[in-house]
Design an enzyme around this catalytic site. Structure first.
Site, mmCIF file in Angstrom:
data_model
loop_
_atom_site.group_PDB
_atom_site.id
_atom_site.type_symbol
_atom_site.label_atom_id
_atom_site.label_comp_id
_atom_site.label_asym_id
_atom_site.label_seq_id
_atom_site.Cartn_x
_atom_site.Cartn_y
_atom_site.Cartn_z
ATOM 1 N N TYR A 153 0.838 -1.212 0.000
ATOM 2 C CA TYR A 153 0.000 0.000 0.000
ATOM 3 C C TYR A 153 0.874 1.264 0.000
ATOM 4 O O TYR A 153 0.705 2.154 -0.843
ATOM 5 C CB TYR A 153 -0.926 -0.024 1.221
ATOM 6 C CG TYR A 153 -1.678 1.269 1.459
ATOM 7 C CD1 TYR A 153 -2.642 1.717 0.560
ATOM 8 C CD2 TYR A 153 -1.418 2.050 2.591
ATOM 9 C CE1 TYR A 153 -3.319 2.907 0.781
ATOM 10 C CE2 TYR A 153 -2.103 3.239 2.821
ATOM 11 C CZ TYR A 153 -3.054 3.660 1.914
ATOM 12 O OH TYR A 153 -3.721 4.846 2.128
HETATM 13 N N1 LIG Z 1 -8.358 7.819 6.276
HETATM 14 C C1 LIG Z 1 -7.049 7.823 6.424
HETATM 15 O O1 LIG Z 1 -6.518 7.774 7.540
HETATM 16 C C2 LIG Z 1 -6.163 7.923 5.215
HETATM 17 C C3 LIG Z 1 -4.795 8.151 5.437
HETATM 18 C C4 LIG Z 1 -3.961 8.260 4.336
HETATM 19 C C5 LIG Z 1 -4.482 8.164 3.057
HETATM 20 N N2 LIG Z 1 -5.818 7.927 2.870
HETATM 21 C C6 LIG Z 1 -6.316 7.858 1.477
HETATM 22 O O2 LIG Z 1 -7.469 8.669 1.373
HETATM 23 C C7 LIG Z 1 -8.242 8.223 0.262
HETATM 24 C C8 LIG Z 1 -9.706 8.170 0.649
HETATM 25 O O3 LIG Z 1 -9.874 7.231 1.697
HETATM 26 P P1 LIG Z 1 -10.858 7.473 2.911
HETATM 27 O O4 LIG Z 1 -10.054 7.520 4.130
HETATM 28 O O5 LIG Z 1 -11.788 8.574 2.615
HETATM 29 O O6 LIG Z 1 -11.602 6.043 2.961
HETATM 30 P P2 LIG Z 1 -13.047 5.576 2.452
HETATM 31 O O7 LIG Z 1 -14.080 6.391 3.126
HETATM 32 O O8 LIG Z 1 -13.077 4.112 2.652
HETATM 33 O O9 LIG Z 1 -13.047 5.939 0.899
HETATM 34 C C9 LIG Z 1 -12.415 5.188 -0.093
HETATM 35 C C10 LIG Z 1 -13.055 5.570 -1.421
HETATM 36 O O10 LIG Z 1 -12.329 4.952 -2.500
HETATM 37 C C11 LIG Z 1 -13.268 4.336 -3.378
HETATM 38 N N3 LIG Z 1 -12.680 3.146 -4.003
HETATM 39 C C12 LIG Z 1 -12.080 2.113 -3.354
HETATM 40 N N4 LIG Z 1 -11.678 1.196 -4.248
HETATM 41 C C13 LIG Z 1 -12.025 1.662 -5.472
HETATM 42 C C14 LIG Z 1 -11.874 1.151 -6.801
HETATM 43 N N5 LIG Z 1 -11.287 -0.027 -7.059
HETATM 44 N N6 LIG Z 1 -12.346 1.902 -7.834
HETATM 45 C C15 LIG Z 1 -12.953 3.073 -7.595
HETATM 46 N N7 LIG Z 1 -13.130 3.608 -6.362
HETATM 47 C C16 LIG Z 1 -12.672 2.903 -5.317
HETATM 48 C C17 LIG Z 1 -14.456 3.987 -2.506
HETATM 49 O O11 LIG Z 1 -15.598 3.967 -3.304
HETATM 50 P P3 LIG Z 1 -16.651 2.748 -3.346
HETATM 51 O O12 LIG Z 1 -17.934 3.327 -2.860
HETATM 52 O O13 LIG Z 1 -16.678 2.399 -4.784
HETATM 53 O O14 LIG Z 1 -16.116 1.667 -2.446
HETATM 54 C C18 LIG Z 1 -14.489 5.134 -1.506
HETATM 55 O O15 LIG Z 1 -15.251 6.189 -2.001
HETATM 56 C C19 LIG Z 1 -7.653 6.892 -0.168
HETATM 57 O O16 LIG Z 1 -6.876 7.081 -1.323
HETATM 58 C C20 LIG Z 1 -6.777 6.496 1.009
HETATM 59 O O17 LIG Z 1 -5.713 5.675 0.609
HETATM 60 C C21 LIG Z 1 -6.667 7.797 3.929
#
Ligand SMILES: NC(=O)c1ccc[n+]([C@@H]2O[C@H](COP(=O)([O-])OP(=O)(O)OC[C@H]3O[C@@H](n4cnc5c(N)ncnc54)[C@H](OP(=O)(O)O)[C@@H]3O)[C@@H](O)[C@H]2O)c1
Length: 281
Positions: A153
């Site tokens: 990741y």
């Molecule tokens: N939260 C944290 O602590 C954190 C820290 C560092 C980085 N991030 C990054 O922040 C970003 C958003 O994450 P989040 O924390 O907001 O989590 P989240 O609420 O779980 O959101 C993830 C999003 O990505 C979409 N997604 C996942 N797999 C996909 C695929 N194969 N094709 C298209 N869409 C897909 C999901 O849409 P579906 O409805 O289609 O599942 C969902 O809308 C990510 O890139 C994550 O790596 C998060």
């Protein structure tokens, strides 16, 4: 409320929850238009109904080139253009490099690296044609300084960050600005909903990757970061004339990145005598 002249068109990937949803709510409330994507666009129907003139939902699966192309084309045809891409969709994978399956490893890279770059490539022709655009790429603190259990990741996120560094130099002269947003732990559904795990953890990695996996589990719902404040920072950066290339979000990630930079400098200096004199006279 923005005037029509100030109104921007956003393309937000992964708008169904977390950061994507928080930014979508903010930009729509401010009067901008937004093309929102999720793998199942039905989940975006409620938000689109709240803003019938400003929001449209599109299906986008990052692993599928045709789906990405169709969503970007649909957004451009619905709103006439895209001004800001929030390239946010992503999926985590926890497990030591030896613990995760080949399929999990490939999926993680396909989503977070290839898929993210695919979306950027799809918006670039429109940005170039109009002489500008903004790209906000969501990276991760794990891409700057990684943890045991996040090799794939963090590696995929580091790949997209470094690709964006080259991209910024390529498209800067064309009026396109690129910022990688680097969050630490934020209280989204990520750990519960978007984090795959190795199916067969190995005893050999219990003290390293296993320990970090347990920490992640325990942190769910208690992460210090507020996604709405992160969304406000992302919107603010999208409006900057000269945005930074990296924007680190949260106290934890800020400290971690600073510590990492000091460690890199210290190691470089400690081993310079071995590494530096390796050139032809
Ligand atoms: N939260 C944290 O602590 C954190 C820290 C560092 C980085 N991030 C990054 O922040 C970003 C958003 O994450 P989040 O924390 O907001 O989590 P989240 O609420 O779980 O959101 C993830 C999003 O990505 C979409 N997604 C996942 N797999 C996909 C695929 N194969 N094709 C298209 N869409 C897909 C999901 O849409 P579906 O409805 O289609 O599942 C969902 O809308 C990510 O890139 C994550 O790596 C998060």
């Amino acid at each position: 409320m923005t005037t029509e002249a100030e109104s921007k068109v956003w393309l937000i990937t992964g708008a169904s929850s977390g950061f994507g949803l928080a930014v979508a709510r903010r930009v729509l409330a401010a009067g901008h238009c937004a093309a929102l994507t999720a793998r199942d666009p039905v989940v975006l129907a409620g938000l689109c109904a709240e803003y019938p003139d400003q929001a449209r939902a599109f299906a986008m699966e990052l692993r599928d080139g045709a789906s990405v192309a169709a969503a970007v084309a649909g957004a451009e045809s619905a709103f006439g253009r895209i001004d800001v891409l929030l390239n946010n969709a992503g999926r985590g994978l926890h497990g030591a490099l030896e613990e995760v399956s080949e399929a999990q490893m490939e999926e993680c890279i396909a989503v977070n690296l290839t898929g993210a770059l695919r979306v950027i490539r799809a918006v670039l022709p429109g940005f170039r044609a109009r002489g500008g655009g903004r790209i906000l790429q969501v990276g991760a603190a794990a891409a700057v300084s990684n943890y045991p259990g996040f090799s794939v990741y963090g590696g995929a996120k580091a790949g997209v960050e470094l690709a964006c560094e080259a991209l910024a130099a390529e498209v800067g002269p064309l009026g396109i600005r690129v910022t990688v947003v680097i969050p630490g732990p934020f209280r989204t559904d990520f750990i519960r909903r978007s984090l795959d795990r190795a199916e067969e953890p190995m005893e050999a990695y219990a003290r390293t990757a296993g320990k970090f996996g347990a920490l992640l589990k325990g942190m769910d719902g208690k992460q210090p970061g507020d996604p709405d404040k992160a969304a406000a920072a992302m919107v603010r950066i999208s409006e900057e004339e000269r945005p930074p290339f990296r924007l680190v979000l949260g106290t934890y990630a800020t400290g971690k990145v600073k510590k990492h930079l000091e460690a890199v400098r210290g190691e470089l200096e400690a081993w310079e005598a071995v590494g530096k004199p390796t050139e032809f006279p």
